[in-house]
Design a protein around this motif. Structure first.
Motif, PDB file in Angstrom:
ATOM      1  N   ASN A  47       1.135  -1.402   0.174  1.00 55.92           N
ATOM      2  CA  ASN A  47       0.205   0.091   0.555  1.00 55.92           C
ATOM      3  C   ASN A  47       1.183   1.290   0.212  1.00 55.92           C
ATOM      4  O   ASN A  47       1.062   1.593   0.991  1.00 55.92           O
ATOM      5  N   PRO A  48       1.629   1.961  -1.149  1.00 56.60           N
ATOM      6  CA  PRO A  48       2.319   2.619  -1.433  1.00 56.60           C
ATOM      7  C   PRO A  48       1.296   4.182  -0.465  1.00 56.60           C
ATOM      8  O   PRO A  48       0.443   3.827  -1.594  1.00 56.60           O
ATOM      9  N   ASP A  49       2.056   4.877  -0.015  1.00 55.47           N
ATOM     10  CA  ASP A  49       1.281   6.397   0.340  1.00 55.47           C
ATOM     11  C   ASP A  49       1.788   7.174   0.182  1.00 55.47           C
ATOM     12  O   ASP A  49       1.727   9.224   0.619  1.00 55.47           O
ATOM     13  N   SER A  50       3.132   7.325  -0.898  1.00 55.45           N
ATOM     14  CA  SER A  50       4.249   8.473  -1.241  1.00 55.45           C
ATOM     15  C   SER A  50       4.676   8.056  -2.137  1.00 55.45           C
ATOM     16  O   SER A  50       4.975   6.658  -3.036  1.00 55.45           O
ATOM     17  N   LEU A  51       5.330   9.425  -3.273  1.00 60.05           N
ATOM     18  CA  LEU A  51       5.705   9.751  -3.917  1.00 60.05           C
ATOM     19  C   LEU A  51       7.360   9.729  -4.077  1.00 60.05           C
ATOM     20  O   LEU A  51       7.755  11.329  -3.227  1.00 60.05           O
ATOM     21  N   LEU A  52       8.289   8.995  -5.292  1.00 54.60           N
ATOM     22  CA  LEU A  52       9.523  10.050  -4.547  1.00 54.60           C
ATOM     23  C   LEU A  52       9.290  11.100  -5.596  1.00 54.60           C
ATOM     24  O   LEU A  52       9.641  11.046  -6.653  1.00 54.60           O
ATOM     25  N   PRO A  53       9.572  11.789  -5.373  1.00 52.79           N
ATOM     26  CA  PRO A  53      10.262  13.049  -6.427  1.00 52.79           C
ATOM     27  C   PRO A  53      11.263  13.102  -7.438  1.00 52.79           C
ATOM     28  O   PRO A  53      12.689  12.709  -7.004  1.00 52.79           O
ATOM     29  N   GLY A  54      10.804  13.432  -8.447  1.00 47.74           N
ATOM     30  CA  GLY A  54      11.751  13.501  -9.621  1.00 47.74           C
ATOM     31  C   GLY A  54      11.940  12.068 -10.805  1.00 47.74           C
ATOM     32  O   GLY A  54      12.653  11.936 -11.058  1.00 47.74           O
ATOM     33  N   ILE A  55      11.077  11.302 -10.243  1.00 45.32           N
ATOM     34  CA  ILE A  55      10.615  10.013 -10.270  1.00 45.32           C
ATOM     35  C   ILE A  55       9.625  10.109 -11.285  1.00 45.32           C
ATOM     36  O   ILE A  55       8.140  10.260 -10.672  1.00 45.32           O
ATOM     37  N   SER A  56       9.196  10.030 -12.955  1.00 48.13           N
ATOM     38  CA  SER A  56       7.635  10.326 -13.093  1.00 48.13           C
ATOM     39  C   SER A  56       7.019   8.840 -13.868  1.00 48.13           C
ATOM     40  O   SER A  56       5.898   8.853 -13.456  1.00 48.13           O
ATOM     41  N   SER A  57       8.058   7.342 -13.484  1.00 49.50           N
ATOM     42  CA  SER A  57       6.991   6.339 -13.400  1.00 49.50           C
ATOM     43  C   SER A  57       6.759   5.687 -12.120  1.00 49.50           C
ATOM     44  O   SER A  57       7.058   6.676 -11.486  1.00 49.50           O
ATOM     45  N   ASP A  58       6.191   4.827 -11.999  1.00 50.57           N
ATOM     46  CA  ASP A  58       5.258   4.074 -11.320  1.00 50.57           C
ATOM     47  C   ASP A  58       6.466   3.903  -9.502  1.00 50.57           C
ATOM     48  O   ASP A  58       6.364   3.115  -9.319  1.00 50.57           O
ATOM     49  N   ARG A  59       7.643   3.430 -10.540  1.00 52.01           N
ATOM     50  CA  ARG A  59       8.877   3.169  -9.716  1.00 52.01           C
ATOM     51  C   ARG A  59       8.889   4.090  -8.469  1.00 52.01           C
ATOM     52  O   ARG A  59       9.707   4.092  -7.599  1.00 52.01           O
ATOM     53  N   ALA A  60       8.215   5.463  -8.817  1.00 53.23           N
ATOM     54  CA  ALA A  60       7.930   6.897  -7.288  1.00 53.23           C
ATOM     55  C   ALA A  60       7.285   5.797  -6.256  1.00 53.23           C
ATOM     56  O   ALA A  60       7.631   6.586  -4.941  1.00 53.23           O
ATOM     57  N   MET A  61       6.049   4.900  -6.138  1.00 54.39           N
ATOM     58  CA  MET A  61       5.871   5.075  -5.995  1.00 54.39           C
ATOM     59  C   MET A  61       6.477   4.122  -4.009  1.00 54.39           C
ATOM     60  O   MET A  61       6.788   3.159  -4.026  1.00 54.39           O
ATOM     61  N   CYS A  62       6.022   4.296  -3.415  1.00 48.79           N
ATOM     62  CA  CYS A  62       6.780   4.006  -2.331  1.00 48.79           C
ATOM     63  C   CYS A  62       5.814   4.055  -0.393  1.00 48.79           C
ATOM     64  O   CYS A  62       5.290   4.566  -0.904  1.00 48.79           O
ATOM     65  N   THR A  63       6.170   3.519   0.389  1.00 49.07           N
ATOM     66  CA  THR A  63       5.737   3.963   1.656  1.00 49.07           C
ATOM     67  C   THR A  63       6.439   4.787   2.334  1.00 49.07           C
ATOM     68  O   THR A  63       7.853   4.814   2.803  1.00 49.07           O
ATOM     69  N   ARG A  64       5.439   5.688   2.998  1.00 53.19           N
ATOM     70  CA  ARG A  64       5.811   6.719   4.184  1.00 53.19           C
ATOM     71  C   ARG A  64       6.859   5.772   5.124  1.00 53.19           C
ATOM     72  O   ARG A  64       7.909   6.812   5.483  1.00 53.19           O
ATOM     73  N   GLU A  65       6.239   5.000   5.558  1.00 52.81           N
ATOM     74  CA  GLU A  65       6.921   4.362   6.861  1.00 52.81           C
ATOM     75  C   GLU A  65       8.613   3.767   6.435  1.00 52.81           C
ATOM     76  O   GLU A  65       9.031   3.224   7.522  1.00 52.81           O
ATOM     77  N   GLY A  66       8.433   2.736   5.091  1.00 59.48           N
ATOM     78  CA  GLY A  66       9.955   2.870   4.520  1.00 59.48           C
ATOM     79  C   GLY A  66      10.779   3.637   3.535  1.00 59.48           C
ATOM     80  O   GLY A  66      11.103   3.972   4.268  1.00 59.48           O
ATOM     81  N   ILE A  67      10.675   3.592   2.614  1.00 57.15           N
ATOM     82  CA  ILE A  67      11.977   3.963   1.592  1.00 57.15           C
ATOM     83  C   ILE A  67      11.606   5.421   1.734  1.00 57.15           C
ATOM     84  O   ILE A  67      12.854   6.552   2.146  1.00 57.15           O
ATOM     85  N   TYR A  68      10.263   5.858   1.775  1.00 55.70           N
ATOM     86  CA  TYR A  68      10.375   7.151   1.456  1.00 55.70           C
ATOM     87  C   TYR A  68      10.831   8.508   3.310  1.00 55.70           C
ATOM     88  O   TYR A  68      11.678   9.074   2.975  1.00 55.70           O
TER      89      TYR A  68
END
Ligand code: ATP
Length: 261
Positions: free
Chosen positions: A138-159
């Motif tokens: 359940n990704p709830d955040s996006l990494l800035p600077g990436i336009s693909s779905d690869r930007a999706m991540c979780t706040r608790e984790g990678i973000y």
């Protein structure tokens, strides 16, 4: 059936000179049929194999040094996360789980070719290998600077992670993670890749060799914060990559002169 620690259903003779490499290929091909690995993941593996040949298919001293520094960062981190893609989940799920438990670090599944079904498959594969909690459903955040779905991540984790271990990463995301101020620890057999150049620490080693080695190093470094800080402050990733490329050149030279004999 286990071939050199890599489970696969095709019997490869143990005395085959390319036993480990062949069993890894079989494993990846099987998991490609199941949808855990993608066809492009198989191509990426081939690129890795080619570079591993140039290293003599062994862990070189420069990689060991980078592994020690990476482990030092993982132990110093407040929120360390191991990012897992299809190839990593296929090749060394138990080893990733062991490293994550030993540090301890969180595991998050992040895919280049992302569909909710495939994320579910990769997470189930990790859970089937014994993982307790795997982030990424359940990704709830996006990494800035990436336009693909690869930007999706979780706040608790990678973000919110301060240190992210990214085995087999692509350059865009490695650069985006660095731009967010994170410490990025890459495992990549290609010392010339964008990922290798962007990362804080680049481990030029095969992932199934690197991860167990790092798990052993956690125990060596756990009770020595002074050594960890010294290792981190004296490490120069560009210089380590330069020495790695020198190592590869010398290895190729030595093989060429053997052929002439
Ligand atoms: P970049 O975008 O960083 O320039 P790339 O386009 O090659 O690199 P990918 O196609 O995502 O990125 O490939 C992933 C990388 O993983 C490749 O550089 C490859 O050498 C490396 N690799 C593949 N298999 C392994 C493995 N088993 N162990 C370590 N590295 C691997």
């Amino acid at each position: 059936m286990f071939s050199g620690g890599i489970p696969c259903s095709v019997e490869i003779p143990k005395d085959h000179p390319r036993y480990k490499s062949l069993s890894m290929r079989e494993r990846l091909a099987e998991l490609a049929k199941e949808g855990v690995v993608t066809i492009t993941g198989l191509i990426a593996h081939g690129r890795g194999e080619a570079f591993d040949y140039l290293l003599g298919e062994r862990t070189i001293p420069e990689a060991k040094e980078a592994e020690r520094v990476a482990v030092s960062y993982l132990l110093e981190a407040k929120n360390p996360v191991i990012s897992v893609n299809g190839n990593v989940a296929a090749l060394c799920p138990e080893e990733i789980i062991r490293l994550a438990e030993t540090v301890p670090a969180k595991i998050e599944v992040n895919l280049f070719h992302r569909t909710p079904e495939r994320v579910e498959k990769v997470i189930r594969h990790m859970e089937g290998a014994g993982a307790g909690r795997v982030l990424g459903r359940n990704p709830d955040s996006l990494l800035p600077g990436i336009s693909s779905d690869r930007a999706m991540c979780t706040r608790e984790g990678i973000y919110t992670a301060d240190v992210v271990l990214v085995p087999l990463e692509d350059g865009d995301r490695a650069e985006a993670l660095v731009a967010m101020g994170k410490v990025v620890l890459a495992i990549d057999l290609n010392p010339l890749s964008r990922t290798s150049k962007a990362a804080t620490v680049t481990i030029v080693d095969e992932v199934t060799r690197a991860i167990p080695e790092m798990t052993v190093m956690v125990d060596e470094l756990r009770h020595d914060p002074g050594k960890r800080k010294r290792m981190i402050s004296s490490f120069d990733n560009r210089e380590n990559l330069r020495r790695t490329i020198g190592h590869i050149c010398r290895y190729i030279e030595s093989q060429g002169s053997k052929d002439k004999e």
